[in-house]
Enzyme design. Structure first.
Site, PDB file in Angstrom:
ATOM      1  N   HIS A  90       6.922  -5.287 -28.992  1.00 19.16           N
ATOM      2  CA  HIS A  90       7.555  -4.761 -30.485  1.00 19.16           C
ATOM      3  C   HIS A  90       6.737  -5.333 -31.819  1.00 19.16           C
ATOM      4  O   HIS A  90       6.930  -5.747 -32.487  1.00 19.16           O
ATOM      5  CB  HIS A  90       9.064  -6.248 -29.904  1.00 19.16           C
ATOM      6  CG  HIS A  90      10.808  -5.977 -29.671  1.00 19.16           C
ATOM      7  ND1 HIS A  90      11.129  -4.904 -30.133  1.00 19.16           N
ATOM      8  CD2 HIS A  90      10.297  -6.314 -28.078  1.00 19.16           C
ATOM      9  CE1 HIS A  90      12.075  -4.709 -29.076  1.00 19.16           C
ATOM     10  NE2 HIS A  90      11.580  -6.211 -27.971  1.00 19.16           N
ATOM     11  N   ASN A  92      18.771  -5.280 -29.347  1.00 22.05           N
ATOM     12  CA  ASN A  92      18.271  -4.018 -29.231  1.00 22.05           C
ATOM     13  C   ASN A  92      19.206  -3.175 -30.034  1.00 22.05           C
ATOM     14  O   ASN A  92      20.419  -3.836 -30.344  1.00 22.05           O
ATOM     15  CB  ASN A  92      17.828  -3.251 -28.547  1.00 22.05           C
ATOM     16  CG  ASN A  92      16.641  -3.965 -27.608  1.00 22.05           C
ATOM     17  OD1 ASN A  92      15.657  -4.868 -27.871  1.00 22.05           O
ATOM     18  ND2 ASN A  92      16.514  -4.744 -25.960  1.00 22.05           N
ATOM     19  N   TYR A 110      10.486 -17.466 -24.319  1.00 21.64           N
ATOM     20  CA  TYR A 110      10.328 -16.872 -25.283  1.00 21.64           C
ATOM     21  C   TYR A 110       9.524 -17.808 -25.733  1.00 21.64           C
ATOM     22  O   TYR A 110       8.602 -17.599 -27.388  1.00 21.64           O
ATOM     23  CB  TYR A 110      11.517 -16.664 -26.796  1.00 21.64           C
ATOM     24  CG  TYR A 110      11.525 -15.032 -26.084  1.00 21.64           C
ATOM     25  CD1 TYR A 110      11.888 -14.486 -25.186  1.00 21.64           C
ATOM     26  CD2 TYR A 110      12.209 -14.112 -27.443  1.00 21.64           C
ATOM     27  CE1 TYR A 110      12.091 -12.693 -24.508  1.00 21.64           C
ATOM     28  CE2 TYR A 110      12.971 -12.897 -27.065  1.00 21.64           C
ATOM     29  CZ  TYR A 110      12.667 -12.670 -26.029  1.00 21.64           C
ATOM     30  OH  TYR A 110      12.499 -11.272 -25.815  1.00 21.64           O
TER      31      TYR A 110
END
Length: 712
Positions: free
Chosen positions: A97, A170, A384
């Protein structure tokens, strides 16, 4: 109830190919797991996969979970090490990304749903919550073009009064893999090949398709990425999905499952592949520019936030496992419910400070929202935070303005690089016996965040649930839900991508998988590749043929009903009829479209009938028709004769025709059609006078004239 996993049992060993496709590995054995995932065994005397500390691994496919459908265990050092290393592979650019663009806006609650969730923003209608959205491609680097065939990231940060809530999704509702253990492998396979450093921002190469062809679970997602969904016309014209199954939790602690959808109010639209390639050449920043221009012009993009909410009874009765991220719940089976509307109304002031420093984490939720045991989601929650630490260099990245909550923040986390808050008081721990300002914050024992109370049990094993094993039925449903035009595009996508693979065995293996999806699809792709059709690959669960088609899966059924928000390119020259031009401009702009003028050169043109000079927006050599949604040719007779001699004009017209666009043809423009190979049809519309403008606008509302046969 979804079927429970059976105890591990010996699986018949079969000879395996080596890690170099097309060659035989000596005495190696492969096995299939409960959900048909491929476990490739080491050859006798060959290298054994280990951790970075040298511990040999028995399973590189599944993370450690409690029971076959339970949560991922924090003690899973194998998953932790693998994702830890993956998260730290790039600095400072995102590993995935990287190519992104953001904008600010707000979410307005349209329906109060306290019976479903205690989240503060859904307690009454009309609440506005500040939002930041980052769109992105996945595979390419920061400098890659916008129109790569790729999944698009759709990440929304909501600055709620109870903290930041990140819906990190997404533009496709399913994903390639079922377990976070395989995420580093997926991304490694699609990135540029390590021995040559290319291709960039492309999946049309051997390593990606080698991995995909060995992972039947990826089949559903790869059908989506070969479809028009992977080459959207605009970031404004695509859906968004939370992908995973989450939970809503109300004030009484009652939990329901929920899946999140973003429905574009502008309608959906894509480009064809040839168009995408040419847009990348003409304007590699096409999506960025489009979003920026729309917001600056006051044409604010909007999406409805819709949810699919269901209970355990529905989850148990559904044909597929709701914890499997490679599956979706068709909207015809469980309709979506619109609860809020997202509006983007402000561009960023500094791309680096905002878009690039924005840090999204799936674990950022608020009271009233909770997780499910989706193994991919569990791994993302684990991963993350590491990613943001590596990329932004400090645990204090939450203090950067784009990441900082808009509600009060109070805790005993202290110091570290880039500490910017003034943390007063004597105590930096709790419990403590101080009072007043010296005391510091305390948990809200009644109103604070609590996880939903869901009983978990089961043996601690690296195993995947058998209920995850059907990899082809929903892929078949998706393909058969597409219109014939969309199916042609999917066939073309597979043919192009697999045609770039140098190793025939990879193409053959993928064709064998496609036979489990649809025979006509596999046959058409094989024919396009000039290859014999192999036998279908073994399927752990026989693909179902009884799933009904779902119109909601087809972009054609979600197309816009007008030309609003789109762009018309008008070719003008000296002597262009000003009345026709004015009528066309007025009709399209009043409908919410943008009109841009294209001249022989970048300078002004002098209109006919004492129309005076007018400024053009582009020279035609730098403004191919791929940059517009429809085109109109309004040259004067003299101007048309001059334009007919230019290659750029021939390409402009022939591309518009080949890309199924509506073409308006002025009184003197016929001379431009024949050299471009254009044979007039219902999509080539005569504009002989000012009265024809409205009729042309009405036809352009269909966006594309798909009935035109322009197959090579």
């Amino acid at each position: 109830m979804p079927p429970k996993s059976k105890p591990d049992k010996p699986t018949k060993a079969t000879p395996s190919t080596s890690s170099t496709p097309g060659t035989q590995r000596t005495k190696a054995t492969d096995r299939r797991g409960n959900a048909d995932e491929l476990h490739q065994g080491a050859a006798r005397g060959g290298p054994v996969m280990t951790t970075a500390q040298g511990a040999p691994l028995a399973d590189d496919q599944n993370s450690l979970r409690i029971g076959d459908r339970g949560p991922t265990a924090l003690e899973d050092f194998v998953l932790r090490e693998k994702i830890f290393h993956f998260d730290h592979e790039r600095i400072p650019e995102r590993v995935v990304h990287a190519r992104g663009y953001g904008a600010h806006g707000y979410l307005e609650t349209l329906e109060a749903i306290p019976e479903l969730t205690r989240a503060a923003i859904f307690q009454r209608r009309g609440i506005r919550t500040e939002a930041f959205v980052r769109f992105s491609t996945v595979a390419g680097n920061l400098g890659s073009p916008d129109l790569a065939r790729d999944v698009r990231g759709f990440a929304v940060k909501l600055y709620t009064p109870e903290g930041n809530w990140d819906i990190v999704g997404n533009n496709i509702p399913v994903f390639f893999i079922q377990d976070a253990m395989k995420f580093p492998d997926l991304v490694h396979s699609v990135k540029e090949e390590q021995d040559r450093g290319w291709p960039q921002a492309a999946s049309a190469h051997d390593t990606f398709w080698d991995f995909i062809s060995l992972m039947p679970e990826a089949t559903h997602m790869v059908l989506w990425t070969m479809s028009d969904r992977a080459i959207p016309r605009s970031l404004r014209f695509m859906e968004g999905f939370g992908v995973h199954t989450f939970r809503f939790v109300n004030a009484s602690g009652e939990a329901t499952f929920v899946k999140f959808h973003w429905k574009p109010r502008q309608g959906m639209q894509s480009v064809v592949w040839d168009e995408a390639v040419k847009i990348n050449g003409a304007d590699p920043d096409f999506h960025r520019r489009d979003l920026w221009n729309a917001i600056q012009a006051g044409d604010f993009p909007q999406w409805d936030l819709a949810v699919q909410v269901f209970d355990d009874e529905f989850a148990d009765s559904f044909d597929f496992d709701v914890l499997d991220p490679t599956k979706l719940i068709p909207e015809e089976v469980l309709p979506v419910r619109v609860i809020a509307r997202l509006t983007l109304d402000r561009v960023v002031e500094n791309v680096f400070a905002e878009t690039e420093q924005a840090a999204f984490c799936t674990q950022n939720i608020v009271p009233g929202v909770d997780f499910s045991n989706d193994p991919l989601l569990q791994g993302r929650n684990f991963s993350y935070l590491d990613t943001q630490l590596k990329r932004l260099g400090s645990t204090n990245f939450t203090q950067l303005p784009v990441n900082a909550p808009r509600c009060p923040v109070a805790h005993f986390q202290r110091d570290g690089h880039m500490q910017m808050s003034l943390q007063s008081g004597r105590a930096n721990y709790e419990p403590n016996s101080f009072t007043g300002d010296q005391r510091g914050p305390r948990p809200d024992l009644d109103g604070g965040f609590r996880s939903s109370q869901v009983p978990e049990n089961g043996d601690k094993r690296r195993i995947r649930a058998e209920s995850f094993a059907d990899h082809y039925s929903q892929a078949r449903q998706f393909y058969r839900s597409q219109t014939p035009v969309e199916q042609e595009h999917i066939i073309g996508g597979f043919t192009f991508e697999l045609g770039k693979c140098e190793i025939p065995a990879i193409r053959t293996r993928m064709l064998a998988n496609l036979r489990n999806v649809d025979e006509s699809l596999a046959s058409a792709v094989a024919d396009g590749l000039g290859m014999p059709l192999p036998s279908a690959s073994p399927a752990a669960v026989a693909p179902r043929d009884d799933l009904p088609t779902s119109p909601a899966l087809s972009m054609r059924h979600l197309a816009p009903e007008s030309f609003a928000g789109r762009k018309l390119g008008v070719v003008v020259t000296d002597g262009t009829d000003p009345q026709v031009l004015d009528a066309l401009t007025k009709a399209f702009t009043e409908s919410g479209a943008t009109v841009e003028l294209i001249g022989p050169k970048a300078g002004d043109v002098k209109l006919g009938r004492r129309g005076g000079k007018t400024k053009v927006d582009h020279a035609i050599a730098g403004a191919p028709s791929v940059l517009f949604d429809a085109v109109a040719l309004l040259p004067s007779a003299t101007g048309a004769e001059e334009l007919a001699q230019r290659a750029a004009v021939k390409d402009f017209v022939s591309d518009a025709f080949a890309h199924h666009k509506f073409i308006g043809v002025g009184a003197s423009a016929d001379v431009l059609l024949t050299p471009a190979g254009v044979e007039p049809d219902d999509g080539v519309v005569t504009i002989s006078d000012a009265g024809d403008a409205d009729a042309f606008l009405e036809q352009c509302g269909a966006i594309r004239f798909w009935e035109r046969d322009v197959r090579p």
